[in-house]
Design a protein around this motif. Structure first.
Motif, short mmCIF file in Angstrom:
data_model
loop_
_atom_site.label_atom_id
_atom_site.label_comp_id
_atom_site.label_asym_id
_atom_site.label_seq_id
_atom_site.Cartn_x
_atom_site.Cartn_y
_atom_site.Cartn_z
N MET A 45 0.87 -1.18 0.00
CA MET A 45 0.00 0.00 0.00
C MET A 45 0.90 1.22 0.00
N GLN A 46 0.34 2.36 -0.42
CA GLN A 46 1.13 3.57 -0.56
C GLN A 46 0.55 4.67 0.34
N LEU A 47 1.45 5.34 1.04
CA LEU A 47 1.07 6.42 1.94
C LEU A 47 1.68 7.71 1.43
N ILE A 48 0.88 8.78 1.47
CA ILE A 48 1.36 10.10 1.05
C ILE A 48 1.21 11.06 2.22
N LEU A 49 2.29 11.73 2.57
CA LEU A 49 2.24 12.76 3.60
C LEU A 49 2.86 14.02 3.02
N THR A 50 2.03 15.00 2.74
CA THR A 50 2.48 16.19 2.04
C THR A 50 2.96 17.28 2.99
N GLY A 51 3.90 18.08 2.48
CA GLY A 51 4.43 19.19 3.26
C GLY A 51 3.41 20.29 3.47
N SER A 52 2.42 20.36 2.59
CA SER A 52 1.33 21.32 2.70
C SER A 52 0.03 20.54 2.75
N ALA A 53 -0.83 20.85 3.71
CA ALA A 53 -2.05 20.06 3.94
C ALA A 53 -2.96 20.04 2.72
N THR A 54 -3.57 18.87 2.49
CA THR A 54 -4.56 18.74 1.43
C THR A 54 -5.84 19.46 1.87
N VAL A 60 -2.25 11.34 -7.61
CA VAL A 60 -2.72 9.96 -7.75
C VAL A 60 -3.39 9.78 -9.11
N ARG A 61 -4.23 10.73 -9.49
CA ARG A 61 -4.90 10.66 -10.79
C ARG A 61 -3.88 10.75 -11.94
N LYS A 62 -2.91 11.62 -11.76
CA LYS A 62 -1.89 11.83 -12.80
C LYS A 62 -1.06 10.56 -13.01
N ALA A 63 -0.93 9.77 -11.92
CA ALA A 63 -0.17 8.51 -12.01
C ALA A 63 -1.02 7.39 -12.60
N GLY A 64 -2.31 7.66 -12.87
CA GLY A 64 -3.18 6.65 -13.45
C GLY A 64 -4.13 6.01 -12.44
N GLY A 65 -4.19 6.55 -11.24
CA GLY A 65 -5.07 6.00 -10.22
C GLY A 65 -6.35 6.79 -10.08
N LYS A 66 -7.08 6.51 -9.02
CA LYS A 66 -8.33 7.21 -8.76
C LYS A 66 -8.43 7.53 -7.27
N VAL A 67 -9.18 8.56 -6.96
CA VAL A 67 -9.40 8.97 -5.57
C VAL A 67 -10.88 8.74 -5.24
N GLN A 68 -11.12 7.95 -4.22
CA GLN A 68 -12.50 7.58 -3.88
C GLN A 68 -13.09 8.46 -2.79
N ARG A 69 -12.23 9.06 -1.97
CA ARG A 69 -12.76 9.76 -0.79
C ARG A 69 -11.80 10.86 -0.36
N PHE A 70 -12.36 12.02 -0.03
CA PHE A 70 -11.59 13.07 0.63
C PHE A 70 -12.40 13.56 1.81
N GLY A 116 -2.06 16.58 -3.74
CA GLY A 116 -1.94 15.17 -3.40
C GLY A 116 -2.91 14.29 -4.18
N PRO A 117 -4.21 14.54 -4.10
CA PRO A 117 -5.14 13.73 -4.89
C PRO A 117 -4.88 13.79 -6.39
N ASN A 118 -4.49 14.96 -6.89
CA ASN A 118 -4.22 15.09 -8.32
C ASN A 118 -3.03 14.24 -8.75
#
Length: 336
Positions: free
Chosen positions: A228-237, A248-258, A244-246
């Motif tokens: 599994m992959q974890l993302i912790l950004t220097g600036s809050a989402t 994931v999409r740019k890498a070819g994935g999808k975001v189900q929940r924010f 951050g969510p973008n």
């Protein structure tokens, strides 16, 4: 069951209800009195003792506890639990692995409603457990319970408790840095996340640190190791379409929940990339204190799907202890 004081000479075969201190050693409560015990008690000048006698339909406490525990956990290996031997009417149910508690709450409510002396106490559902931790305890409160009530309890809570084991054993961590941010912040975050994973029995497979931009983040995610992959950004989402969510999409994935109704932990997002879960951690994950990300991480590590309804239900009990270092506390301090 019959319970009460009887003449000492009439107590043979009964269960001693209260311990007695005698010369040569105490007689403990729960002892089934024999002729030698009766002689010792009488020799001490005790004319009456309080005892319990089982009636025809009664089941003795240890036998009852063992039967109930076997009904609740009929297949320990499948349930991720270990049953102890019965003692003083109790059987403990301990976790055989790291995981989260799964249970049938209604079935357990039904069990505990049948007879006040037939009981099962458990940890809360979805609580994280480690190997060996006590998950539930069966307790028969009296020296015996009616057989019919025991049968009903066994039927009510059959296979009602289990531990869902951790199946995703590794994770990759992507950290982002913003201009002017101290490098030590990423180092500290890595240590905290590694410890959080270790508590689940999960290893930190790889850590990548990139600028806080969707392009570099997407490139890093495509090759980030781990189940599994974890993302912790220097600036809050702060939005579903933030950096951050973008990424994931740019890498070819999808975001189900924010967003989630747990505080601290509101600013979490959950997605998927090439079949791997992606968790966008909120800033509070930099602290070892419990936060909403823990609840999501634990379930994802155990292979559980988290629906919108699951997220909604986290709000009850989701007001967690405030983190002292939080940039924007829930309550503003006012001058006296």
């Amino acid at each position: 069951m019959q319970f009460g004081p009887v003449d000492t000479q009439d107590a043979a075969g009964a269960i001693l209800a209260h311990s007695l201190k005698l010369k040569g050693g105490a007689l403990k409560k729960g002892t089934i009195l024999d002729a030698e015990d009766i002689a010792r008690i009488a020799g001490a000048g005790i004319d009456q003792v309080t005892v319990a006698r089982l009636e025809r339909d009664d089941v003795a406490e240890n036998t009852a506890a063992d039967r109930l525990a076997r009904a609740i956990v009929p297949y320990p290996e499948r349930a991720g639990l270990i049953r102890s031997h019965a003692f003083t009417g109790r059987v403990n149910l301990n976790a055989a692995c790291h995981g989260v508690v799964e249970l049938d709450a209604e079935a357990i409510h039904d069990l505990n409603s049948i007879h006040p002396e037939i009981t099962l106490a458990t940890l809360p559902p979805m609580m994280r457990v480690t190997e060996g931790l006590l998950v539930g305890t069966v307790k028969i409160i009296g020296y015996a319970v009616p057989g019919g009530a025991l049968d009903d309890a066994c039927a009510a809570a059959r296979a009602a408790l289990r531990v869902k084991p951790v199946i995703r054993k590794s994770a990759g961590l992507l950290l982002t840095e913003v201009p002017g941010q101290k490098a030590t912040i990423s180092t500290k975050a890595e240590k905290v996340i590694a410890a959080r994973l270790a508590a689940l029995g999960v290893t930190l497979a790889e850590v990548k640190v990139v600028p806080h931009k969707s392009g570099p983040m997407a490139d890093a995610l495509k090759s980030l190791k781990g189940d599994m992959q974890l993302i912790l950004t220097g600036s809050a989402t702060s939005d579903l379409h933030d950096t951050g969510p973008n990424s994931v999409r740019k890498a070819g994935g999808k975001v189900q929940r924010f967003g989630m109704p747990v505080d601290p932990g509101n600013l979490l997002f959950l997605g998927d990339l090439m079949g791997k879960p992606v968790i966008g951690l909120p800033g509070c994950a930099r602290s070892p204190a419990l936060n909403g990300a823990d609840w999501v991480l634990e379930r994802v590590a155990c292979g559980l799907e988290i629906s919108s309804d699951d997220f909604a239900r986290m709000g009850v009990g989701g007001l967690l202890k405030e983190i002292p270092t939080r940039p924007h506390p829930r309550e503003r301090k006012t001058k006296a």
